[in-house]
Design a protein around this motif. Structure first.
Motif, PDB file in Angstrom:
ATOM      1  N   GLY A   9       0.810  -1.215   0.000  1.00 45.25           N
ATOM      2  CA  GLY A   9       0.000   0.000   0.000  1.00 45.25           C
ATOM      3  C   GLY A   9       0.843   1.264   0.000  1.00 45.25           C
ATOM      4  O   GLY A   9       2.028   1.230   0.330  1.00 45.25           O
ATOM      5  N   PRO A  10       0.236   2.404  -0.365  1.00 42.76           N
ATOM      6  CA  PRO A  10       0.936   3.691  -0.317  1.00 42.76           C
ATOM      7  C   PRO A  10       1.049   4.216   1.119  1.00 42.76           C
ATOM      8  O   PRO A  10       0.343   3.746   2.011  1.00 42.76           O
ATOM      9  CB  PRO A  10       0.044   4.604  -1.150  1.00 42.76           C
ATOM     10  N   LEU A 105       3.176   8.752  -6.086  1.00 41.27           N
ATOM     11  CA  LEU A 105       2.051   9.001  -7.001  1.00 41.27           C
ATOM     12  C   LEU A 105       2.360   8.423  -8.373  1.00 41.27           C
ATOM     13  O   LEU A 105       1.499   7.828  -9.031  1.00 41.27           O
ATOM     14  CB  LEU A 105       1.779  10.511  -7.124  1.00 41.27           C
ATOM     15  N   GLU A 106       3.615   8.582  -8.804  1.00 37.58           N
ATOM     16  CA  GLU A 106       3.984   8.080 -10.127  1.00 37.58           C
ATOM     17  C   GLU A 106       3.901   6.550 -10.160  1.00 37.58           C
ATOM     18  O   GLU A 106       3.409   5.958 -11.115  1.00 37.58           O
ATOM     19  CB  GLU A 106       5.391   8.557 -10.506  1.00 37.58           C
ATOM     20  N   PRO A 177       5.343   9.747 -16.359  1.00 40.59           N
ATOM     21  CA  PRO A 177       4.544  10.964 -16.135  1.00 40.59           C
ATOM     22  C   PRO A 177       5.351  12.174 -15.668  1.00 40.59           C
ATOM     23  O   PRO A 177       5.126  13.288 -16.147  1.00 40.59           O
ATOM     24  CB  PRO A 177       3.539  10.535 -15.054  1.00 40.59           C
ATOM     25  N   LEU A 178       6.282  11.964 -14.771  1.00 45.59           N
ATOM     26  CA  LEU A 178       7.034  13.101 -14.236  1.00 45.59           C
ATOM     27  C   LEU A 178       7.958  13.676 -15.304  1.00 45.59           C
ATOM     28  O   LEU A 178       7.943  14.877 -15.571  1.00 45.59           O
ATOM     29  CB  LEU A 178       7.841  12.624 -13.007  1.00 45.59           C
ATOM     30  N   ALA A 179       8.750  12.806 -15.913  1.00 43.65           N
ATOM     31  CA  ALA A 179       9.703  13.273 -16.927  1.00 43.65           C
ATOM     32  C   ALA A 179       8.971  13.995 -18.046  1.00 43.65           C
ATOM     33  O   ALA A 179       9.403  15.062 -18.515  1.00 43.65           O
ATOM     34  CB  ALA A 179      10.491  12.090 -17.492  1.00 43.65           C
ATOM     35  N   PRO A 204      -2.791  11.201 -14.651  1.00 47.06           N
ATOM     36  CA  PRO A 204      -2.937  12.652 -14.464  1.00 47.06           C
ATOM     37  C   PRO A 204      -2.354  13.184 -13.151  1.00 47.06           C
ATOM     38  O   PRO A 204      -2.192  14.400 -13.006  1.00 47.06           O
ATOM     39  CB  PRO A 204      -4.464  12.830 -14.440  1.00 47.06           C
ATOM     40  N   LEU A 205      -2.052  12.281 -12.190  1.00 47.05           N
ATOM     41  CA  LEU A 205      -1.792  12.757 -10.822  1.00 47.05           C
ATOM     42  C   LEU A 205      -0.489  13.545 -10.684  1.00 47.05           C
ATOM     43  O   LEU A 205      -0.450  14.591 -10.042  1.00 47.05           O
ATOM     44  CB  LEU A 205      -1.771  11.569  -9.842  1.00 47.05           C
ATOM     45  N   VAL A 206       0.593  13.021 -11.246  1.00 41.05           N
ATOM     46  CA  VAL A 206       1.887  13.692 -11.076  1.00 41.05           C
ATOM     47  C   VAL A 206       1.852  15.078 -11.721  1.00 41.05           C
ATOM     48  O   VAL A 206       2.347  16.059 -11.151  1.00 41.05           O
ATOM     49  CB  VAL A 206       3.034  12.835 -11.658  1.00 41.05           C
TER      50      VAL A 206
END
Ligand code: NAP
Ligand code: MG
Length: 502
Positions: A9-10, A105-106, A177-179, A204-206
């Motif tokens: 889990g996160p 998140l990523e 997503p981040l990059a 979409p989160l990052v």
């Protein structure tokens, strides 16, 4: 074959973040979509829905573009280049201070291993932003010592200015997503443009989190707008928007062609970073101790969902069996598991659809004359995991060797030619030209072969060496233009020539 591993889990902080509302970021405000639409975000390791985000439509794109247009003429345009750089450096520090959160998140939205995410957050997030912050006060024109007017009329002075191109629409894929968000944001901010960023609907989160960090740092409202939404609605509306000056697109070659069509209405400028099918060429004198781990990393990084992935290994007949055996051994040792498991090196694919697509290629490979050396199966249980897969004795007539799979599938082909051009012709026998590598101890062979490979970047005795300072982009159907480095500024600038008659 083992079942898919248990999902961890996160952290409590991430759970709390996920339980909040994830709205569009337009003009410095968090707002719901005009339609009220939401898009669910699925963790590809557990298949659980972790949260949902507002899903932008054409009306929201209009609002975001209007905000970006207004910001272009507002406070942002009055900042000095030093002030812009300071904001960018503060943004980089904020990214650094939140590495663990961004990485979680990523991992949750994309599935990639946490250690890889943390590395890219630090390298692509913070360092990429710092590199471009360094350019803000080095963007300038030239004075040109000619007299375009009739000299008899008097003396003239001609100079050029490099002006921001204006409102940039950025459309990004889900694989990193981040990059992806950073490599669009950094040159936009360095050149004084404004941006409407539409990340992939699956991740979409990052992008939203980064937008919120940027706002906290003090970028004026409207400079950075983040509008998650579906490609065929939000993406298409942005691509064809009459008040967008430029589209910076990263994604598939098929959608890249649609972006070009959509751009014709107002002839907006377009840069494209598209697909790849990169060759990795091993000569018989190469250091196999480096080749084998390099080939495993080059193909299976991000589960092979990487535009630069070295998915075609060309190996000289003399070392072919050794290389295939070594790579199969390396692949077999890659721990498969959820990205949140610190031991995992190979996460799930992004979605069930993507895994089905990749498995269709694997099935095509199995029914071809290629030899399946290892892998070839999806893992049972929860999560979109599959075995890393190696096909040997492939050739360029096979679908698996020609087309971009965007999954953990490696094709190995042999060559015996001593004629370098013949090897290069095979390496170049795809519609793509993004990356490639040459492995040999012979410096003449290395440089000759590097020159013959038709791609935007070539590495020698390594693969996909990427750095913010080094131009990056594709030849042929891998793209238009370059990102990164000094050349990466050009697509965000327009040159104005001014002549004064004294
Ligand atoms: P994709 O399907 O082309 O989607 C990329 C982006 O375009 C997404 O945000 C997507 O939105 C959007 N989109 C889809 N249809 C659109 C339309 N008609 N108009 C405007 N936007 C539209 O690519 P992907 O599946 O996300 O990513 C994989 C591909 O990206 C691979 O081909 C890979 O090689 C390439 N890629 C290239 C690079 C590079 O630097 N060269 C880097 C990474 C990935 P939705 O997701 O919401 O549909
Ligand atoms: Mg897609």
């Amino acid at each position: 074959m083992s079942a898919a591993p248990e999902t961890l889990g996160p952290s409590a902080r991430t759970r709390e973040y996920l339980s909040g509302e994830h709205l569009l970021l337009i003009n410095g405000e968090r707002v719901p979509a005009a339609s009220g639409d939401k898009i669910e975000v699925q963790d590809p390791a557990s298949e659980d829905i972790v949260t949902s985000v507002a899903g932008a439509g054409a009306e929201d794109i209009d609002r975001a573009v209007a905000a970006a247009r207004a910001a272009l003429k507002g406070e942002w345009s009055k900042l000095t280049s030093y002030e812009r750089a300071r904001l960018m450096l503060k943004f980089a520090d904020e990214i650094d201070a939140n590495i663990a959160q961004i990485a979680e998140l990523e991992v949750l939205e994309n599935g990639l291993p946490r250690m890889i995410s943390e590395f890219t957050v630090a390298k692509f997030g913070a360092e990429f932003m710092r590199y471009f912050a360094g350019w803000t006060n080095k963007i300038h024109g030239k004075t040109i010592p000619v007299s375009p007017m009739d000299a008899a009329n008097g003396e003239t002075l001609t100079y050029t200015r490099r002006e921001p191109i204006g409102v940039v629409g950025a459309i990004t894929p889900w694989n990193a997503p981040l990059a992806m968000a950073i490599l669009k944001l950094a040159p936009v901010l360095a050149t004084g443009c404004t941006i409407v960023l539409k990340p992939a609907e699956l991740t979409p989160l990052v992008a939203l989190y980064l937008g919120e960090l940027a706002h906290k740092v003090g970028f004026p409202p409207g400079v950075i707008n983040v509008v998650p939404g579906y490609g065929h609605t939000a993406g298409a509306a942005l691509a064809e928007h009459p008040d967008v000056d430029k589209i910076s697109f990263t994604g598939s070659t098929a959608v890249g062609k649609k972006i070009i069509e959509a751009s014709t209405g107002n002839l907006k400028k377009v840069t494209l970073e598209l697909g790849g099918k990169s060759p990795f060429v091993v000569f018989p004198d190469a250091d196999l101790e480096r080749v084998i781990p390099g080939a495993v990393r080059g193909c299976f990084f991000l589960q092979g969902q990487n535009c630069m992935a070295s998915t075609r290994l060309f190996v000289h007949e003399d070392v072919f069996d050794n290389v295939v055996e070594g790579v199969a051994g390396g692949v077999g040792q890659m721990p498969i598991g959820p990205g949140l498991d610190p031991n995992s090196l190979l996460g799930p694919l992004i979605s069930g659809d993507q895994r089905s697509r990749v498995m269709e290629f694997v099935d095509a490979g199995k029914s071809s004359d290629a030899e399946l050396v290892c892998g070839g199966e999806a893992l049972p249980g929860r999560g979109f995991f599959m075995q890393p897969t190696l096909f040997s004795r492939t050739n360029m007539d096979m679908k698996i060797a020609r087309e971009e799979i965007f999954g953990p599938v490696l094709c190995v082909q042999s060559f015996s030619d001593s004629e370098l051009q013949a090897v290069a012709d095979e390496a170049n026998a795809t519609v793509y030209g993004l990356s490639g590598s040459v492995w040999t101890r012979d410096i003449s062979v290395a440089h000759k072969m590097a020159a013959m490979i038709d791609s935007g970047q070539v590495s020698i005795n390594c693969h996909a060496a990427v750095d913010p300072a080094v131009p990056f982009g594709g030849n042929k159907q891998s793209g238009w233009g370059r990102e990164f480095g000094e050349e990466g500024l050009d697509p965000y600038l327009k040159t104005k020539a001014t002549t004064v008659l004294f």
